[in-house]
Each structure stands twice: as C-alpha cells, then as structure tokens.
Design an enzyme around this catalytic site. Structure first.
Site, short mmCIF file in Angstrom:
data_model
loop_
_atom_site.label_atom_id
_atom_site.label_comp_id
_atom_site.label_asym_id
_atom_site.label_seq_id
_atom_site.Cartn_x
_atom_site.Cartn_y
_atom_site.Cartn_z
CE LYS A 99 -27.73 -31.96 46.65
NZ LYS A 99 -28.09 -30.71 47.42
CD GLU A 101 -35.14 -25.49 34.63
OE1 GLU A 101 -34.84 -24.27 34.65
OE2 GLU A 101 -35.79 -26.05 35.51
CB CYS A 132 -35.84 -20.94 37.02
SG CYS A 132 -36.69 -22.45 36.56
CD GLU A 170 -32.80 -17.05 38.34
OE1 GLU A 170 -33.76 -17.76 38.02
OE2 GLU A 170 -31.63 -17.49 38.44
#
Length: 779
Positions: A190, A263, A297, A391
């Site tokens: 996906k 992750e 990331c 973040e």
C-alpha cells in the site's frame, strides 16, 4: 545581459528544466488508475486526485482501496506464494535481475515521475533515489540466488503486507519488495496516497518482465486502506511511517502471530566536534536536511556544535544557505524543491510558530507560495522546545551548542527516538567513541544520509525495530521451520500464603527467596505461594521495578568484561552446576541439568565468536555492522521446564552482553531459585541475572510495561502472549516468543537465540579517497 564573470560571481544559472513530456503523455493515456491485483489493473473506482505539489496541477486519479480490494489482493498473493517459494532461487533471481535492469532502462522516466509526484528536485530523484532502487533489486537478486546455501534452515514467511511513506516512494517500495521476493514471499503493498504513481509504474514493470500473477499486488488508498491491510490475513507487516501509527499497528497485531517490522520517526543528532572540518560539516547539513526538504526520517535535524567553533560554523552555515536555489523541482539547477502536500506544509508552519512562541529564533525558513519553504534553522532553542522534540519533517533544523563530549552524547541521546546520527570530527578516536555512545541504529561518521542495499537500516526506541537491508534484512523476511506443538502446561492461578504462615507439618520449607541484584530478597509484601513442596516468594510490581533497576546497574560491569570474560563466567557456571548435578537433579531431573550444562558451553563458545560484519559496498566507505546488546531483556521462562527452559533463554541473552529479569517456571521454580548459589560462586556480577517468581502472566505484563526494559522474550501463546504484546506496543519494544517442543533437546539452542539478543548498529566510516569521477556528494 550579464557577463561571464558576473555569472561566475552570482552563480545565477538559467533554467534547465527536465522534459516531462513522456511522463505527462503516460499519465494522460491512463487517466485514472485502478489497483494492481493478480497481475492486472482493476477498473478505477472511488478515485481521488493526485497533484503535483510544486504547481498544484492534477496528475492523475487514484483508486481508493477498500476492505474488499485488500482481501482480493491478499487472496491472490496467498494463491501465488507456494509456487513462488518453491521456485528455484536462481529463477527468482532472474526475475529480480530483470526488474533491476528494466528500472535502469527507465531511469529518466521514473525520475521525472517521482519528482512530479513528490516535489523533490530532479537531481535527487535522478542521481540518488532511482539508482538506489535498481541497486536494491540487483542486491536481492543475489540473495535469491544464494538463499538455499546461505539460509538453509529457513523458509519464506508467506504473504507480506507492506505500507510505505511519501518521502521516498519508489525507494521505500524497493527496500521492502526486493527482500520479500528474494526470500520467497509474495507481497501486498500500500503506497502513500500522496505519492502512488511510481508504485503503479512499478506494477507495469512487473507485467513487463513477466512476474507471475499475484506475486506483487499494489492497492492504493489512504490510511483506511492501510488499516485494512493490517487487519488482513497476512504473515508479516512491514511499515515505514509515523511513530503514532506504528504504535497502533503493534497494538492491533498483538497476539496475532504476524511478524512485524517498524521503521518509524526520527529526530537525529548531527554532532560537530571542535576539531571537525567545518566546511564539510556544513555540506553535511545541506545533504542531510536541506536538499531533501527535510522529508527524510533520518535527517540530522538536531545540530549540536562545540561551543568553541559554533560562531564560525554558523557563519559558514548562513553563507551556504544564501547560495541554495529553491524553485521548480524539474529544473536541474534547483536545490530545494516542494513540500509534498499543503497539509504537510501547514504542519511544519504550525511547529515553527510553537517553537518561536516558546523562545526559539528562526533563521531563514521563510514560507513561499504554494508548497515551498526555504531552508532554515531554529537557534537559542531550549531542550523542551517543541521544535527540539517534535519531528518537523521539513527543511528546518535546530542548532544548539555543547562544551564537552559527555554533554554532546547526553544531548544527542535526549530524545525518544533512535534512528540515526551523524558525527563530524577529524579524530578517529573521538568520532568512533561518539558513535559507540549515541543510541541509534545508524551512525554516519563525516558523512550523512548514506544508504546502500547491503547496509542494514532501522532504529531503536520510538524509531521502531527490525532492520531492512543486507543479510539482517533478509532474516526479517524469513522464518525457521515451525516447531512441533509442545505440551506446555499452562500456569494456573496462585493461592497466596500470607506472611507469617509456618507451613509446619506440611513439608514446606520457607527458605526460597527472590534473587535481585546478586542477593536473596523477600518479596515486597512478604506473601508466598506453594509449589514443589515449598513456599515460593510471590513477587509483584515493586519487585519487578527493583529487579529492572538492578539489571541496569549490572550492565556496565558485565559489558566491561568483554566477550572473552563473559564466556569464562559461563564456563564457570557450567562447572559449578556440574559439581552440584545430583542436588539440582532432585529439583528438576537429570536431563534438565545436563541440558543446562550444555547450554552454558554452547553460549560460552559463541560469546566471543558472534561478530559484527564490515561491508565494502560503496566506494570510499566501510560499513561496519556492530551487534549491540538489547539492554535489559525481560524473560518469561517456560512453565513446564524449571531449569533447562530458563537457562535456554537467559544464557544467550547474557552471552551477548545483556542483563535479564527472568520469571522462572511458576509451577517448578525451585531449581531456578537455587541457581543463586551457582551464580554467586561463578563470578557472575550482581544484577546480570535477576529472578522474580510469582504469577507468570501478570509479571510478564509488568515487564512489558516497564520503560527501562528493552526487549521481551515470552514463551507461550494465546491470551498471555497477546496481553504482553499489547503492553509492549505502548513502549515499542520487540517481543519474541521462542517455542520449543523439548527444552532439553539440542534443537532448543542456536544462533536464532543470539540474533534476538542483539540489535545491529550500522556505522559508516570514510575509507580512502573516492575514485575519480564519483564526485564529492555525501550520497
């Protein structure tokens, strides 16, 4: 018209736009995209728009996947998987090679499509992302060819559900699809709803190379489609995305037996020591967080600079910022492209407002029209400022100073994440010392954002668990043969005996105590329960807390012994256990004692032989994969094997440098509690092994909830395992459920136990000079 000398001074280039005609024609021909299921595209239904983030132009209509679409895709993958796994590794390798070669032939097309869909500069898509996509399929073609000899005792998992983000759309696909196919699995993938187009182009490549129908299936859609895939009957979920969603996936899969790789987010430190090459470090900042709009990331978004060089570093950083060109992503002279979506831009701007309101000062970072934000950084920022903890996922860094290496390490580790780090120093001693001290899955020395298919990638703590890439990444797509069903007796309810009961006339001995921090202790509250003709201490939450504290206190001394020293202690345990064989045989049986002695020898032998790996995969670098202990491992030992079961789990854990808090057999605990005498006479440091007896399942959940436990090994299944996995999902700690049909048999030991006892830290080290013509980019 400016002169040549003026142009050389200003570096103002004219436009050099990549031609997108072939990509736009391809999009126009297709109009709307259905899902790719069982080797063909379905009819588009319930479509949503996909836009170019740089211009806002409509690119295509994408189908919104439903539960039924996911079910059909999983069914197709399940049907295709046995034949794909049974295919010779060489034949799978040929398919993977064909995919890699076709990607190379279509590099320009895929680069332009990726840039149109994602907004990143064409230089990044063309020079970094797409070549790495091909590299992953080439690399894993090799693993498919070698799987039968390199992984002889392993089998494919089955059907893998894979959910990827929007920051590296095609690269994340390759990162997950390539190892899955090489291992003999089939896939339902996906892609992110913002960036589905290169995944759909990849589906056409699968058709082009004749990949068997059902081996790769792609279902597009938003988060509800991903949630349907998590609920589906798959054998593994591999997810890259936010920590919050990763935590919800771990909770949803608790007790299901589905293997999980996460992750997740990162807030990576970028540490500039006082002896660093400041010009190189500034380029590292550009590579790490600005050239990719910070939409990665592992970006080094928290910059820590030695106070003595901070002013010079900032001057150089601001001067470099002024030379960066923000503009049309398809222009080959553009450095800074577009943010992927207006909602993401709004999120970045919101965090910046909060950060400034909390006292930070923003340098640069000006919002442009559309989805553009200029590169910048937050200075004068406190550790508790939202910009330091959240973040941002945009072209904005933070900048702070430090005075000593100790302070640098403390600041770098002051985060809930643990994905990556970048260290800059001209001293190998300083750099490698800092690399060892920073808690992260990947560390780059004097470089940033390096990736290779042979290099394991993944994080710790709130950055997830599991690794992608290299041999370790392959193991996450393989399983050992299923163990025969064991007749493990379930632990029943415990009837507490209050403190003060004598047990006289009942043959009950009250000498048994908990073993915490190298000493025998009464449980908090003093209650006991009856087992094996004795009163066994009834441990609780406070005892677990004390045991975890003792385990952390014991880690430094245990680590300082080194692999050889730990091996020697394990040999001592075997020697002293053998001297008291008859005594322990009365408590657990001769076969259990002999098996425990064998385990001591086996894991003592492996203690100094389970080594890291150094990979020469990329010119100019050595990639060192260092196995590091998980930390404190919580162990729920088998209930039906009072001695061999406990030692089969505790010994591999401590052989790799971990300390443990173990819950021995609830019904047969005496042999375990008597082990304290063996440990005390074998030079085992206090706190390395801690034993807390009591209600097995309740204590297991307490261990799983504890923030300072890094991993859980829980023998069992059913409701008990589900409760442990639910508790562990909150703190994102990995849970392993080792099963054995007979804990006394040789099959109850092996390298698989050691693999679970460590996590890989991948350290990139510059090595020699880059070959002529490769350029100086850190990519």
């Amino acid at each position: 018209m400016p002169s040549v000398s003026d142009i050389m001074e200003t570096m103002e280039y004219g436009p050099s736009v990549e031609d997108a005609k072939s990509v736009r024609n391809w999009l126009a021909e297709r109009g709307a995209f259905g899902h790719f299921i069982n080797g063909s595209f379905s009819k588009p239904v319930a479509t949503f728009a996909s836009h170019d983030p740089a211009s806002g132009d409509l690119l295509a209509a994408i189908s919104q996947g439903s539960e039924d679409d996911i079910t059909r895709a999983v069914k197709a993958a399940r049907k295709a998987q046995p034949a794909w796994a049974a295919m010779a590794g060489h034949d799978r390798a040929r398919f993977l090679y064909a995919i890699a070669r076709t990607i190379q032939k279509r590099e320009r097309f895929l680069s332009v499509l990726e840039t149109l869909d994602n907004g990143k500069p064409i230089r990044e898509s063309r020079d970094i992302d797409i070549p790495l996509v091909a590299r992953h399929f080439y690399h894993h073609a090799g693993w498919a060819e070698l799987a039968e000899t390199e992984f002889p005792d392993h089998r494919a998992l089955g059907v893998c559900g894979q959910i990827i983000p929007w920051n590296f759309p095609l690269l994340m696909l390759a990162w997950k699809v390539a190892p899955a196919l090489a291992a003999g699995n089939t896939v339902v993938l996906k892609p992110a709803e913002y960036t589905s187009l290169t995944a759909l182009a990849f589906a056409e490549i699968c058709q082009h190379v004749g990949l068997p129908a059902g081996v790769v299936n792609i279902v597009t859609g938003d988060g509800t489609t991903g949630a349907a895939l998590v609920r589906a009957k798959v054998d593994k979920i591999a997810f890259t995305g936010s920590t919050e969603v990763g935590r919800s996936i771990a909770l949803a899969l608790a007790g299901s037996g589905v293997k999980l790789t996460l992750e997740l987010g990162g807030k990576s430190p970028f540490v500039v020591m006082d002896d660093a090459d400041l010009d190189a470090a500034v380029e590292g900042v550009v590579d790490s967080i600005w050239f990719n709009q910070g939409q990665v990331c592992c970006a080094g978004s928290r910059i820590f600079v030695a106070e003595s060089v901070a002013a010079r570093f900032e001057d150089k950083l601001q001067a470099r910022m002024k030379t960066l060109r923000m503009g049309a992503p398809l222009d080959k002279s553009t450095d800074i492209g577009a943010i992927v979506h207006p909602l993401q831009k709004e999120r970045i701007e919101g965090i910046l407002r909060e950060s400034i309101a909390a006292g930070a000062e923003l340098v640069g970072g000006v919002s442009g029209e559309g989805c553009f934000i200029a590169p910048g950084y937050l200075r004068k920022i406190a550790p508790a400022n939202p910009g330091m903890s959240q973040e941002i996922f945009g072209p904005i860094a933070t900048l702070s100073t430090f005075r000593t290496p100790d302070e640098a390490a403390d600041l770098a580790n002051n985060t809930r994440y643990g994905l990556a780090a970048s260290i800059w120093s001209e001293s190998a001693t300083v750099a490698t010392d800092m690399a060892a001290r920073i808690k992260a899955g990947v560390v780059w020395v004097n470089c940033a954002n390096q990736f290779d298919a042979a290099a394991p990638f993944g994080g710790i703590r709130d950055s997830g668990y599991g690794r992608e890439g290299g041999r370790i990444g392959m193991l996450d797509y393989l399983a050992l043969p299923k163990a025969k069903a064991s007749h493990e007796p379930a632990a029943g309810r415990i009837a507490a005996v209050p403190d003060g009961a004598t047990g006289k006339g009942e043959g009950i001995d009250r000498t048994a105590k908990l073993y915490i921090g190298g000493a025998q202790k009464r449980p908090d509250g003093g209650a006991s329960y009856a087992a094996q003709g004795a009163l066994i201490p009834l441990g609780g939450r406070k005892d677990i807390r004390n045991a975890v504290e003792a385990a952390h206190a014991g880690r430094a001394k245990w680590a300082a012994l080194g692999p050889h020293g730990r091996a020697q202690v394990l040999y001592f345990i075997a020697e002293n256990l053998a001297l008291r064989r008859s005594e322990f045989a009365e408590l657990a049986g001769e076969a259990e004692v002999d098996a425990a002695i064998r385990r001591c020898f086996f894991y003592a032998g492996f203690s100094d032989k389970y080594q890291g790996d150094t990979i020469a995969a990329k010119p100019g670098y050595l990639i060192h994969v260092q196995p590091e202990p998980q930390g404190v491992i919580g162990i729920a030992a088998p209930n039906g094997s009072g001695l061999a079961g406990l030692m089969s789990l505790a010994l591999p854990a401590i052989a790799m440098g971990n300390t443990v808090v173990a819950i021995p057999s609830q019904d047969h605990p005496l042999a375990a509690l008597t082990l304290y005498q063996v440990f005390d006479t074998s030079d085992l440091p206090a706190g390395v092994v801690n034993l807390v007896t009591g209600p097995r399942e309740d204590l297991s959940v307490e261990l799983a909830r504890h923030d300072d436990v890094q991993a859980i090994w829980h023998h069992g299944h059913g409701a008990g395992l589900k409760a442990v996995e639910e508790a562990a999902s909150v703190t994102l700690k990995p849970v392993w459920s080792p099963l054995a049909s007979d804990w006394k048999a040789p099959a109850a030991q092996g390298r698989a136990y050691l693999d679970q006892a460590v996590r890989a830290k991948t350290v990139w080290l510059p090595y020699g000079a880059l070959p002529a013509g490769t350029g100086s980019s850190s990519y």
